[in-house]
Design an enzyme around this catalytic site. Sequence first.
Site, PDB file in Angstrom:
ATOM      1  N   LYS A  56       0.854  -1.190   0.000  1.00  0.00           N
ATOM      2  CA  LYS A  56       0.000   0.000   0.000  1.00  0.00           C
ATOM      3  C   LYS A  56       0.889   1.239   0.000  1.00  0.00           C
ATOM      4  O   LYS A  56       1.725   1.409   0.875  1.00  0.00           O
ATOM      5  CB  LYS A  56      -0.901   0.007   1.239  1.00  0.00           C
ATOM      6  CG  LYS A  56      -1.705   1.296   1.428  1.00  0.00           C
ATOM      7  CD  LYS A  56      -2.435   1.304   2.758  1.00  0.00           C
ATOM      8  CE  LYS A  56      -3.084   2.653   3.019  1.00  0.00           C
ATOM      9  NZ  LYS A  56      -3.746   2.713   4.349  1.00  0.00           N
TER      10      LYS A  56
ATOM     11  N   ASP B 225      -2.484  10.616   3.173  1.00  0.00           N
ATOM     12  CA  ASP B 225      -3.881  10.216   3.368  1.00  0.00           C
ATOM     13  C   ASP B 225      -4.620  11.249   4.210  1.00  0.00           C
ATOM     14  O   ASP B 225      -4.501  11.284   5.427  1.00  0.00           O
ATOM     15  CB  ASP B 225      -3.946   8.848   4.049  1.00  0.00           C
ATOM     16  CG  ASP B 225      -5.380   8.368   4.217  1.00  0.00           C
ATOM     17  OD1 ASP B 225      -6.262   8.906   3.514  1.00  0.00           O
ATOM     18  OD2 ASP B 225      -5.603   7.465   5.040  1.00  0.00           O
TER      19      ASP B 225
ATOM     20  N   LYS C  85     -10.208  13.042   7.755  1.00  0.00           N
ATOM     21  CA  LYS C  85      -9.757  12.649   9.091  1.00  0.00           C
ATOM     22  C   LYS C  85      -9.969  13.796  10.067  1.00  0.00           C
ATOM     23  O   LYS C  85      -9.835  14.967   9.703  1.00  0.00           O
ATOM     24  CB  LYS C  85      -8.274  12.258   9.063  1.00  0.00           C
ATOM     25  CG  LYS C  85      -7.974  10.992   8.305  1.00  0.00           C
ATOM     26  CD  LYS C  85      -6.487  10.684   8.324  1.00  0.00           C
ATOM     27  CE  LYS C  85      -6.185   9.424   7.536  1.00  0.00           C
ATOM     28  NZ  LYS C  85      -6.718   8.210   8.197  1.00  0.00           N
TER      29      LYS C  85
ATOM     30  N   ASP D  52       1.637   6.642   5.312  1.00  0.00           N
ATOM     31  CA  ASP D  52       0.671   5.668   4.822  1.00  0.00           C
ATOM     32  C   ASP D  52       1.158   4.915   3.591  1.00  0.00           C
ATOM     33  O   ASP D  52       0.417   4.125   3.017  1.00  0.00           O
ATOM     34  CB  ASP D  52      -0.668   6.354   4.531  1.00  0.00           C
ATOM     35  CG  ASP D  52      -1.857   5.462   4.821  1.00  0.00           C
ATOM     36  OD1 ASP D  52      -1.699   4.473   5.564  1.00  0.00           O
ATOM     37  OD2 ASP D  52      -2.955   5.737   4.303  1.00  0.00           O
TER      38      ASP D  52
ATOM     39  N   ASP E  23     -12.008   7.057   3.595  1.00  0.00           N
ATOM     40  CA  ASP E  23     -10.798   6.874   4.391  1.00  0.00           C
ATOM     41  C   ASP E  23     -10.433   5.394   4.520  1.00  0.00           C
ATOM     42  O   ASP E  23      -9.416   5.057   5.120  1.00  0.00           O
ATOM     43  CB  ASP E  23     -10.967   7.505   5.784  1.00  0.00           C
ATOM     44  CG  ASP E  23      -9.654   7.661   6.521  1.00  0.00           C
ATOM     45  OD1 ASP E  23      -8.611   7.727   5.840  1.00  0.00           O
ATOM     46  OD2 ASP E  23      -9.655   7.718   7.762  1.00  0.00           O
TER      47      ASP E  23
ATOM     48  N   GLU F 246      -9.336   3.630   2.107  1.00  0.00           N
ATOM     49  CA  GLU F 246      -8.835   3.684   0.730  1.00  0.00           C
ATOM     50  C   GLU F 246      -7.737   2.672   0.436  1.00  0.00           C
ATOM     51  O   GLU F 246      -7.565   2.250  -0.702  1.00  0.00           O
ATOM     52  CB  GLU F 246      -8.341   5.095   0.412  1.00  0.00           C
ATOM     53  CG  GLU F 246      -6.910   5.423   0.822  1.00  0.00           C
ATOM     54  CD  GLU F 246      -6.665   5.340   2.330  1.00  0.00           C
ATOM     55  OE1 GLU F 246      -5.535   4.995   2.719  1.00  0.00           O
ATOM     56  OE2 GLU F 246      -7.594   5.599   3.117  1.00  0.00           O
TER      57      GLU F 246
ATOM     58  N   ARG G 171      -7.435  -0.440   1.099  1.00  0.00           N
ATOM     59  CA  ARG G 171      -7.941  -1.715   0.595  1.00  0.00           C
ATOM     60  C   ARG G 171      -8.353  -1.612  -0.869  1.00  0.00           C
ATOM     61  O   ARG G 171      -8.372  -2.612  -1.594  1.00  0.00           O
ATOM     62  CB  ARG G 171      -9.089  -2.210   1.474  1.00  0.00           C
ATOM     63  CG  ARG G 171     -10.314  -1.322   1.512  1.00  0.00           C
ATOM     64  CD  ARG G 171     -11.209  -1.597   2.711  1.00  0.00           C
ATOM     65  NE  ARG G 171     -10.586  -1.130   3.953  1.00  0.00           N
ATOM     66  CZ  ARG G 171     -11.130  -1.277   5.157  1.00  0.00           C
ATOM     67  NH1 ARG G 171     -12.312  -1.884   5.281  1.00  0.00           N
ATOM     68  NH2 ARG G 171     -10.518  -0.822   6.217  1.00  0.00           N
TER      69      ARG G 171
END
Length: 511
Positions: free
Chosen positions: A273, A278, A285, A296, A355, A357, A359
Amino acid sequence: MTALTLSTAGAATLRADALVVGVAKGPKGAIVAAGAEAVDKAFDGKLAGVLDALGASGAEGEVTKLPAPAGLKVPVVLAVGLGSVPEKDESFDEEVLRRAAGAAARALHGSKKAGFALPLEDASAVTAVAEGALLGAYAFTAYQGGEKKAGNGKDSGPKQPLAEVALLGAKPRDKEHKAAVERAAVVATEVNVARDLVNTPPNDLTPEAFAAVASAAAKENGVKVQVLDEKALVKGGYGGIMGVGKGSENPPRLVKLTYTHPKAEKTLAFVGKGITYDSGGISLKPAGHNETMKCDMAGAAAVFASVVAAAKLGLKVNVTGWLALAENMPSGSATKPGDVLRMYSGKTVEVLNTDAEGRLVLGDALTKASEDNPDAIVDVATLTGAMVLALGDRTFGIMANDDAFRTSIHEIAEEVGESSWPMPLPAELRKTMDSPTADIANMGVRMGGGLVAGLFLQEFVGEGITWAHLDIAGPAFHEGAPHGYTPKGGTGSAVRTLVRLAERTATGDLG
């Protein structure tokens, strides 16, 4: 990178800025560990007594500096705690040695050279001390020290890492010891590369910039590279990656790194990933949760570093790395809660939370990686806050579609000193991602959210392919004070586990 040598000099004759020795915690006070005999002799056999007088107990990670006596050619002796004395006929645990060497190296920032006279009973101990010293010597200073001190014209930046580590007590002409040091240097270098990437500000590490860094390093090390830009991603139907990245002015990338060995019998695929920043997207967030979101992309950093390490080590295994890179931002073009994305696999996903994201980008990459039909796929991601709640900030979770494979990865991680824990994939949680609109939603029940995320990813793994998921959300970025060989900031989590997995696969010694 700190230089590493196997020194032929003895502790009494080495010329350096400092000499590192081990001290253990005995029943009646500090006990000088093996490797420091010459140093103890220079103290007239009273080193343990001096350390006791200074309050040193030998506890793990404890560092005590004291002036060297006349019999040594160094000005400083640094005693580092190793914890309790091992039971009879046992050696110090490798992770204990690794952490002790790291703590000592951190304490010697600003020094040019230090000798490490820690217990080195075999090649494994040599590897541990070498790795610990190199990892502990790390510092990220690329953005510091730009100004000059008034009047003298000298840089005012921070102290630089320990420049050279000389291991004492090893055997420079021993093939196993030499190989141990060479391996440690490669692995530590790549862990530190991953740390650098995680620590780089997101305005400089966009998906395009990350892809460029990976491409340059790959070509230098004989690794083939392919980069899909936003046009190729749209044309190829990568709805997950594009759905996450389309809200940003910095478009996404999918990078494929391929290392092959002519005698390889197995192929591993690592998928990372790589959300270079993010914000949460439209599902923004809350305040206080944005400041560290440059980390991230730690999963992609680990995958990139591991493939390069495999190439440098010449492992007899084929390793393919997939870096799913995107920046998750809110804008007029961003994916909205309620939107439906068509993934590369053809499966449709209702996005209930932008959020969640990671996956989505991993889903596309897992499907693509499956097309090569590797023997196993391992994805690495800072995926869920739920995993941090479950396991804390030093342990990553392991999920898999094969119990034996999950167990093997757990054992490997513990062996190399990376704390991990096997986690289940409860089938009953899958139905909580059912969507009335699409094939699946990107969110399920809140409780057990880390497991729900794993179940989502499993949907995109090719049939019959062994797969594991490492959720490194906790240990990937360390916000507290440094400890052992772990710095503040990016840690390089999972690199050592992936490299050892590749080594085990290459030799056929995998669970």
